[in-house]
Design an enzyme around this catalytic site. Structure first.
Site, short mmCIF file in Angstrom:
data_model
loop_
_atom_site.label_atom_id
_atom_site.label_comp_id
_atom_site.label_asym_id
_atom_site.label_seq_id
_atom_site.Cartn_x
_atom_site.Cartn_y
_atom_site.Cartn_z
N TYR A 10 -26.87 -20.07 110.23
CA TYR A 10 -27.54 -21.30 109.84
C TYR A 10 -26.84 -21.94 108.67
CZ TYR A 10 -30.81 -19.77 106.00
OH TYR A 10 -31.39 -19.34 104.84
N ASP A 49 -40.42 -14.61 101.79
CA ASP A 49 -40.11 -13.22 102.16
C ASP A 49 -40.18 -12.33 100.92
OD1 ASP A 49 -39.50 -14.34 104.67
OD2 ASP A 49 -37.43 -14.70 104.05
O1 KDG Z 1 -37.46 -17.19 104.94
C1 KDG Z 1 -36.07 -17.39 105.01
C2 KDG Z 1 -35.64 -17.06 106.38
O2 KDG Z 1 -36.48 -17.62 107.27
C3 KDG Z 1 -34.22 -17.38 106.62
O3 KDG Z 1 -33.50 -16.31 106.09
C4 KDG Z 1 -33.86 -17.48 108.06
O4 KDG Z 1 -35.03 -19.50 108.35
C5 KDG Z 1 -34.67 -18.45 108.82
C6 KDG Z 1 -35.07 -18.09 110.18
O5 KDG Z 1 -35.63 -18.94 110.84
O6 KDG Z 1 -34.83 -16.95 110.62
#
Ligand code: KDG
Length: 328
Positions: free
Chosen positions: A90, A271
């Site tokens: 991402y 998290d």
């Molecule tokens: O909370 C952060 C995570 O969600 C990120 O590390 C990855 O956005 C993410 C996902 O959708 O897995």
């Protein structure tokens, strides 16, 4: 034997430096990311023993993820390895001024999205563990991931673990109705729920004061506790953090005050909250869980990248009272 067992996807996160736009970037900062791995990481930093179950490709990005998890002491011995395929990516464009931060996912068809039920030795992994934690991202990845999540949650419950679930709604992965139908079925197994009023509104159509929302979920789904994190964002780079948890006796435990934050990097702060909360809950009670969740999350906002590079001593000092002067 583990304190905590988690299940979820990890991705590489690519961030242009210095608040650059994605289109103008000539280099990226590379971080390892993924909601459940972030939480696993946070719990290990606080002294718990945690395993992260996932599926990775045996190539440099896959090994980078596993190496980073190992570096922090997260157990990766139950990760499934495949010779070919892809791990997700991402891109994270950090905003400033009036331009909000943006995330762009490139994760379709990732290794974990093809993980099959019946392929994980859940009985062995869960034996003697205290908490199974997963977020709504994992069942949203594919029908297979949904089946694996259902299987893991059911077996965790049967094995006597506390089941911890963060709704973590991702609109790019599924529609609110799909999320609702899946999560409602999972909630009958859940003990500890994490969410936000945005997610309860979008997925469940439940609005209101955070404590009232938490209470509704506790009562309706027979949860032990529901925690809502509350973010106020008066500007792109500043915010206020607080949370409230409602236990099954109806008592609400709220943050003692809203915490003012500069948002160096807010991704992964939910998290980090989950990690602090689980640590506080396992070593104390709901009041401690809220204090440690708040402290973990508040400090995480100051740390670039998804992971909570935080020590237990820092969290405890934060719980005792804010110190903003330089420490020498
Ligand atoms: O909370 C952060 C995570 O969600 C990120 O590390 C990855 O956005 C993410 C996902 O959708 O897995």
């Amino acid at each position: 034997m583990y304190d905590i067992v988690t299940l979820g996807e990890a991705m590489l996160r690519l961030t242009p430096p210095d608040h650059q736009r994605l289109e103008q970037a000539t280099s990226f900062q590379v971080n390892v990311s993924g909601s459940e791995l972030n939480t696993a990481w946070g719990t290990v930093r606080l002294g718990l023993s945690t395993t992260w179950v996932s599926r990775l490709v045996d190539n440099p990005p896959g090994r980078m993820i596993a190496n980073k998890a190992r570096e922090m002491g997260v157990d990766v011995s139950h990760v499934q390895w495949i010779p070919e395929g892809r791990v997700g990516l991402y891109y994270c464009e950090m905003g400033a001024s009036t331009r909000a931060s943006r995330v762009y996912y490139d994760r379709k068809g990732s290794a974990i999205s093809q993980m099959k039920p019946g392929t994980v030795n859940w009985e062995g992994i869960l034996e003697g563990a205290k908490v199974f934690h997963v977020s709504g991202i994992t069942p949203a990845l594919s029908a297979d991931c949904r089946a694996v999540t259902e299987e893991a949650i059911r077996m965790a419950k049967e094995a006597g673990l506390l089941v911890s679930f963060d709704i973590n709604y991702r609109s790019g992965l599924w529609l609110p109705k799909e999320a609702h139908d899946c999560i409602v079925a999972l909630l009958s197994y859940v003990d500890i729920l994490f969410t936000t009023s945005d997610d309860t509104s979008i997925v469940f159509g439940v609005d209101g004061e955070p404590a009232d929302i938490a209470r509704k979920f506790v009562d309706k789904y027979g949860l032990k506790v529901a925690a809502l994190t509350i973010r106020e964002a008066p500007s792109v780079l500043s915010g206020k953090w607080s949370s409230v948890a409602v236990a099954d006796d109806g008592q609400a435990y709220a943050s003692s005050a809203k915490i003012d934050l500069e948002l160096i990097d807010r991704i992964g702060s939910g998290d980090a909250y989950d990690a602090g909360f689980l640590y506080g809950f396992l070593t104390g009670d709901v009041a401690k869980a809220v204090r440690y969740g708040d402290a973990m999350s508040a400090i995480k906002h100051s740390v670039p990248g998804d992971h909570a590079w935080i020590t237990l001593e820092e969290v405890e000092a934060h719980v005792e009272g804010l110190r903003t002067k330089i420490v020498r």
